[in-house]
Design an enzyme around this catalytic site. Structure first.
Site, short mmCIF file in Angstrom:
data_model
loop_
_atom_site.label_atom_id
_atom_site.label_comp_id
_atom_site.label_asym_id
_atom_site.label_seq_id
_atom_site.Cartn_x
_atom_site.Cartn_y
_atom_site.Cartn_z
N TYR A 54 14.01 -6.71 0.02
CA TYR A 54 13.01 -6.21 -0.94
C TYR A 54 13.59 -6.17 -2.35
O TYR A 54 14.74 -5.77 -2.56
CB TYR A 54 12.50 -4.82 -0.53
CG TYR A 54 11.57 -4.87 0.68
CD1 TYR A 54 11.10 -6.08 1.19
CD2 TYR A 54 11.16 -3.70 1.31
CE1 TYR A 54 10.25 -6.12 2.29
CE2 TYR A 54 10.31 -3.74 2.42
CZ TYR A 54 9.86 -4.96 2.90
OH TYR A 54 9.03 -4.99 4.00
N SER A 159 9.77 -7.33 13.70
CA SER A 159 8.64 -7.43 12.77
C SER A 159 8.12 -8.86 12.83
O SER A 159 8.92 -9.81 12.88
CB SER A 159 9.11 -7.08 11.36
OG SER A 159 8.05 -7.16 10.46
N GLY A 215 -2.47 -5.90 0.85
CA GLY A 215 -1.63 -6.09 -0.34
C GLY A 215 -2.40 -5.83 -1.63
O GLY A 215 -2.00 -6.25 -2.71
N ASN A 262 2.78 1.65 -5.40
CA ASN A 262 3.97 2.03 -6.15
C ASN A 262 3.60 2.99 -7.29
O ASN A 262 4.39 3.24 -8.18
CB ASN A 262 4.62 0.75 -6.71
CG ASN A 262 6.04 0.95 -7.13
OD1 ASN A 262 6.74 1.84 -6.64
ND2 ASN A 262 6.50 0.14 -8.08
N1 LIG Z 1 7.45 -6.60 7.83
C1 LIG Z 1 6.96 -7.42 6.92
O1 LIG Z 1 7.06 -8.66 7.00
C2 LIG Z 1 6.25 -6.82 5.74
C3 LIG Z 1 5.53 -7.64 4.85
C4 LIG Z 1 4.89 -7.02 3.78
C5 LIG Z 1 4.96 -5.65 3.59
N2 LIG Z 1 5.68 -4.89 4.47
C6 LIG Z 1 5.78 -3.41 4.32
O2 LIG Z 1 4.48 -2.91 4.15
C7 LIG Z 1 4.47 -2.10 2.96
C8 LIG Z 1 3.10 -2.12 2.38
O3 LIG Z 1 2.76 -3.43 1.95
P1 LIG Z 1 1.81 -3.59 0.69
O4 LIG Z 1 2.45 -3.02 -0.52
O5 LIG Z 1 1.35 -5.00 0.63
O6 LIG Z 1 0.61 -2.61 1.16
P2 LIG Z 1 -0.83 -2.30 0.70
O7 LIG Z 1 -0.90 -0.81 0.77
O8 LIG Z 1 -1.77 -3.14 1.49
O9 LIG Z 1 -0.97 -2.80 -0.81
C9 LIG Z 1 -0.41 -2.10 -1.88
C10 LIG Z 1 -0.85 -2.81 -3.13
O10 LIG Z 1 -2.24 -2.54 -3.34
C11 LIG Z 1 -2.41 -2.11 -4.67
N3 LIG Z 1 -3.58 -1.25 -4.80
C12 LIG Z 1 -4.67 -1.55 -5.52
N4 LIG Z 1 -5.56 -0.55 -5.45
C13 LIG Z 1 -5.04 0.41 -4.69
C14 LIG Z 1 -5.51 1.68 -4.28
N5 LIG Z 1 -6.71 2.16 -4.61
N6 LIG Z 1 -4.72 2.41 -3.51
C15 LIG Z 1 -3.51 1.95 -3.15
N7 LIG Z 1 -3.01 0.73 -3.51
C16 LIG Z 1 -3.77 -0.03 -4.29
C17 LIG Z 1 -1.12 -1.42 -5.01
O11 LIG Z 1 -0.99 -1.36 -6.40
P3 LIG Z 1 -0.26 -0.10 -7.09
O12 LIG Z 1 1.18 -0.20 -6.69
O13 LIG Z 1 -0.52 -0.30 -8.53
O14 LIG Z 1 -0.93 1.14 -6.54
C18 LIG Z 1 -0.10 -2.34 -4.36
O15 LIG Z 1 0.15 -3.46 -5.19
C19 LIG Z 1 5.57 -2.70 2.09
O16 LIG Z 1 6.05 -1.79 1.11
C20 LIG Z 1 6.61 -2.99 3.13
O17 LIG Z 1 7.32 -1.81 3.44
C21 LIG Z 1 6.32 -5.45 5.53
#
Ligand SMILES: NC(=O)c1ccc[n+]([C@@H]2O[C@H](COP(=O)([O-])OP(=O)(O)OC[C@H]3O[C@@H](n4cnc5c(N)ncnc54)[C@H](OP(=O)(O)O)[C@@H]3O)[C@@H](O)[C@H]2O)c1
Length: 296
Positions: A54, A159, A215, A262
């Site tokens: 990450y 994963s 995402g 974030n």
């Molecule tokens: N195992 C794997 O291969 C894998 C792959 C991908 C992710 N992951 C894990 O999954 C976690 C979550 O993934 P993700 O960040 O893609 O998750 P997500 O919760 O689906 O998306 C978060 C994104 O959505 C945005 N967003 C827009 N409106 C929002 C709202 N109303 N509320 C909350 N978020 C909003 C956020 O922006 P802001 O930050 O501006 O709020 C952020 O960029 C990662 O941090 C990681 O730990 C694992």
């Protein structure tokens, strides 16, 4: 916050905070990261998801700086991290070809790296980040067992594994794999019907869902799906994001969503999603909108 037992010795919070985006933007000083962690802890979110890759191999050290500045935090947290993706960046700069590495040397050195970067002496759960088409399951399984025996990690999971990848690795291991972290959301509904959920449900495994908001894609634009999400958001007096997460929480597989915002204000409100209890028809309304047609 509900606590979830993944095994006899491992318990997580139902909601997990993911740190993939920790190095994005500007709010990544130790004090700012400390505030994000504290906001999670204040809501009972004690489980944090990291990976060595990450932030191009720097997100763990960003978290580590916050833990160093406030050592009381680490004692309240369960830490997940992952390894095996190698790209030309950071500590792997000079890598010619992006690849997966599940060799003993790579896994052991990755864990030592993660412990050092985060400034902790124990990782609660190590995940193999992606299935490796070049994996020697005997070597990988033995290395993972060795890490549990050493006490550097508490448990092992995977994963993005399909059921056959899980079976192959598990077949050589003394320790039980405890979870599979896969993409599941209203943007990625395939696991509900392709056998992935069924495989893990049958064996009583708890799954983690990454990118529960797709995402961020589910939060923008308008479509038949977002219209229904917004209608349910009005009914349950929450926002669209809470409906996306509630869709996962409602499922009988008892999925653990890994949330990735974030933004401190959003982090402070993450647990609002737990107020929503979707019923079967709400769930099917969302599922069918994501599917694009009525179920047969
Ligand atoms: N195992 C794997 O291969 C894998 C792959 C991908 C992710 N992951 C894990 O999954 C976690 C979550 O993934 P993700 O960040 O893609 O998750 P997500 O919760 O689906 O998306 C978060 C994104 O959505 C945005 N967003 C827009 N409106 C929002 C709202 N109303 N509320 C909350 N978020 C909003 C956020 O922006 P802001 O930050 O501006 O709020 C952020 O960029 C990662 O941090 C990681 O730990 C694992």
């Amino acid at each position: 916050m509900e606590r979830v037992a993944l095994s006899e010795k491992l318990e997580f919070s139902r909601l997990i905070y993911g740190m993939w985006r920790l190095a994005d933007g500007e709010a990544s000083s130790p004090k700012e990261v400390e505030a994000k962690i504290q906001a999670c802890l204040d809501q009972g979110i004690t489980t944090f998801d990291q990976a060595d890759i990450y932030g191009e191999y720097i997100a763990e050290s960003i978290m580590g700086a916050a833990l160093k500045s406030n050592p009381a935090l680490a004692k309240q947290m369960e830490i997940i991290t992952k390894c095996n993706i190698v790209v030309d960046a950071g500590r792997h700069s000079g890598t010619r070809v992006k690849h997966y590495d599940t060799s003993r040397d790579h896994i052991l050195s990755s864990v030592d790296w993660s412990l050092k970067e985060m400034g902790v002496d124990h990782i609660h759960l190590l995940l193999i980040h992606r299935p490796d088409p070049f994996m020697d399951h005997h070597v990988t399984g033995a290395a993972l067992d060795e890490l549990v025996t050493s006490g550097k990690i508490g448990s092992v999971g995977v994963s993005n594994f399909r059921p056959w990848d899980w079976d192959l690795l598990q077949s050589t291991m003394k320790n039980r794999l405890v979870t599979n972290q896969i993409e599941i959301s209203l943007k990625e509904i395939t696991p509900f019907a392709n056998g992935d959920l069924a495989f893990h449900q049958r064996q009583g495994h708890r799954l983690m869902a990454w990118s529960p908001l797709g995402g961020g894609d589910l939060m923008t634009g308008s479509s038949a799906l977002t219209t229904i999400m917004d209608q349910l958001a009005v009914t349950y007096r929450v926002d669209r994001a809470s409906i996306a997460v509630a869709f996962l929480l409602a499922h009988p597989a008892k999925i653990l969503p890994v949330l990735g915002t974030n933004n401190l204000k959003r982090i402070e409100a993450i647990s609002d999603t737990l107020k929503v209890k979707l019923d079967r028809q709400d769930w099917f309304q969302l599922y069918q909108a994501a599917l694009g047609h009525e179920v047969a």
